[in-house]
Enzyme design. Structure first.
Site, short mmCIF file in Angstrom:
data_model
loop_
_atom_site.label_atom_id
_atom_site.label_comp_id
_atom_site.label_asym_id
_atom_site.label_seq_id
_atom_site.Cartn_x
_atom_site.Cartn_y
_atom_site.Cartn_z
N VAL A 14 0.84 -1.21 0.00
CA VAL A 14 0.00 0.00 0.00
C VAL A 14 0.87 1.26 0.00
O VAL A 14 0.58 2.24 -0.70
CB VAL A 14 -0.97 0.00 1.20
CG1 VAL A 14 -1.88 1.22 1.15
CG2 VAL A 14 -1.80 -1.28 1.23
N GLY A 132 -10.77 -1.65 0.82
CA GLY A 132 -9.74 -1.13 -0.09
C GLY A 132 -10.15 0.12 -0.85
O GLY A 132 -10.36 1.18 -0.28
N ASP A 199 -10.44 -10.31 10.23
CA ASP A 199 -10.23 -9.14 9.37
C ASP A 199 -11.58 -8.52 8.98
O ASP A 199 -11.76 -7.30 9.05
CB ASP A 199 -9.45 -9.58 8.12
CG ASP A 199 -9.28 -8.46 7.12
OD1 ASP A 199 -8.46 -7.57 7.38
OD2 ASP A 199 -9.98 -8.46 6.09
N LYS A 203 -13.35 -4.70 9.97
CA LYS A 203 -13.97 -3.77 9.01
C LYS A 203 -15.44 -3.54 9.35
O LYS A 203 -15.95 -2.42 9.26
CB LYS A 203 -13.81 -4.33 7.59
CG LYS A 203 -12.34 -4.43 7.15
CD LYS A 203 -12.18 -5.30 5.91
CE LYS A 203 -10.73 -5.42 5.47
NZ LYS A 203 -10.51 -6.48 4.49
N1 HSE Z 1 -6.51 -9.58 3.72
C1 HSE Z 1 -7.44 -8.56 3.30
C2 HSE Z 1 -8.39 -9.19 2.29
C3 HSE Z 1 -6.70 -7.41 2.68
O1 HSE Z 1 -8.13 -10.31 1.83
O2 HSE Z 1 -9.41 -8.60 1.99
C4 HSE Z 1 -7.49 -6.14 2.59
O3 HSE Z 1 -7.89 -5.66 3.84
#
Ligand code: HSE
Length: 434
Positions: A14, A132, A199, A203
């Protein structure tokens, strides 16, 4: 006007993408921001072969950037919780604005970071932390500001979506696809964060706070991963007219907010059910606008840089504005956040797919139906496959109407206690998203 000076901490995927986009689109960005945005310093331990930094000063010490008096905005792209928290708090203490792509940092330490930022009158922008390149935070926080948000549901982990897509389309195994996702550079450093839903829960926690105006509460999110999904369930779901997606769901109800990440059956004809590979998508339903859908690349070098640079432009435009009249970090004014509780998973409501392995005896279906009806659980559809030759067991697959999860838990316990039922009952939640 003098350019805004930026320090980039972290020159990985990034960070490298952010530098490249700032360089390539410098003129266009300056026309938008009203002044140039210039990288004055980079903190990185290694060079990035995909990014040519020319004469830009480079240090190995991130705190040199946070303490550099020349720098107006610190871009935190190092990831993780501990060092990133220290870096961001130091930058804020020094009166610098911060842009970050770090979902874990915001979901876990965001309340503390925003309080400190308010105290110092600086902005912390985090568009790249969710989905993203999709500007979904801006869409909810600003574009949908006239709505009461009813619910949102998203495919917000590209790695998990890639795995499910390959399992369904090519019959590949979970382990095989995960390895490819790691090689493609999408997976987190610890891939259990992707496949166990951590993850996505980071979010979802962020999205729920800006949608409902509650503090960030990652510790109350329910997470269930995709590692136990079988190709059999993927195929049965298909036969019933559904696709299985790893979905984050946040819903506002009278008793509280549902905050949950789990594999979910979605009707195959919904747009979001057809979001495949590493792509992300978020549906947001508001009382005025109805359902909206945001789609795009949820990870990757330049898609994520697109969100970081947009935040830099926002900060550059807001530098001279009154700190008390900027867009609030979590969309709602900080003294107006609500104490509406996050519900435990047992109090959440959903429809359910159940797969029961039963002995091929008369009356088994009647026993299953009795257990469900005694608990007020309505069956929407049922499918019984022929007995497997090798074990004589029949898979019974059914989909229920919506019911509070505690009742399904109770029914599953009763089903598993039947002598004609073998092993555990498979349960996958179902959302119609209409
Ligand atoms: N590991 C995360 C995904 C990356 O696969 O979406 C983006 O946050």
């Amino acid at each position: 006007m003098k350019p805004v000076k930026v320090g980039i901490c972290g020159l990985g995927t990034v960070g490298g993408g952010t530098f490249n986009v700032l360089e390539r689109n410098a003129a266009e960005i300056a026309r938008r921001a009203g002044r140039g945005i210039e990288v004055a310093q980079i903190a990185a331990r290694h060079a990035n072969p995909r990014c040519s930094t020319g004469n830009t000063p480079i240090t190995a010490d991130i705190f040199e950037v946070a303490n550099n008096p020349e720098i107006d905005i610190v871009v935190e792209l190092i990831g993780g919780y501990t060092l990133a928290r220290e870096l961001v708090l130091t930058a804020i203490e020094n009166g610098k604005h911060v842009v970050t792509a770090n979902k874990a940092l915001i979901a876990v330490h965001g309340n503390e970071i925003f309080a400190k930022a308010r105290e110092k009158g600086v902005i912390v922008a985090f568009e790249a932390s969710v989905a993203g390149g999709i500007p979904v935070i801006k869409a909810i926080r600003e574009g949908l500001a006239g709505n009461q948000i009813n619910w949102l549901a998203g495919i917000i982990n590209g790695t998990g979506n890639f795995i499910l897509t390959e399992m369904r389309e090519k019959g590949r195994t979970f382990e095989d696809v995960l390895k490819e996702a790691q090689e493609l550079g999408y997976a987190e450093a610890d891939p259990t964060f992707d496949v166990e839903g951590i993850d996505a829960a980071h979010k979802l926690t962020i999205l729920a706070s800006i949608a409902f105006g509650v503090p960030l509460q990652f510790d109350k999110a329910y997470t269930e991963g995709i590692s136990r999904l079988t190709t059999a369930d993927v195929n049965y779901a298909e036969a019933l007219g559904y696709r299985i997606k790893h979905l984050g769901v946040a819903r506002s109800t009278d008793s509280g907010i549902e905050l949950r990440v789990h594999p979910t059956l979605i009707p195959a004809d919904r747009l979001i059910a057809n979001v495949n590979g590493v792509m992300n998508a978020v549906m947001v339903n508001g009382d005025a606008v109805g359902s909206t859908l945001y789609y795009g690349a949820g990870a990757g070098m330049e898609p994520t840089a697109s969100a970081v640079v947009a935040d830099l432009v926002d900060v550059a435009r807001a530098l001279t504005t009154d700190p008390n009249n900027r867009v609030p970090h979590l969309a709602f004014q900080p003294d107006s956040l609500s104490a509406h509780p996050i519900l435990p998973i047992g109090a959440c409501e959903s429809a359910y797919y159940l797969r029961i392995q039963a002995k091929d005896h008369p009356g088994v279906l009647a026993q299953v139906a009795t257990i469900l009806s005694e608990r007020g659980i309505n069956i929407e559809s049922i499918m019984q496959k022929e007995a497997e030759v090798h074990d004589g067991l029949v898979p019974v697959i059914l989909v229920t109407h919506r019911v509070v999860e505690q009742r399904i838990d109770d029914a599953i316990r009763a089903l598993e206690a039947l002598t004609d039922v073998v092993g555990s009952v498979v349960r996958i939640r179902v959302e119609q998203l209409n």
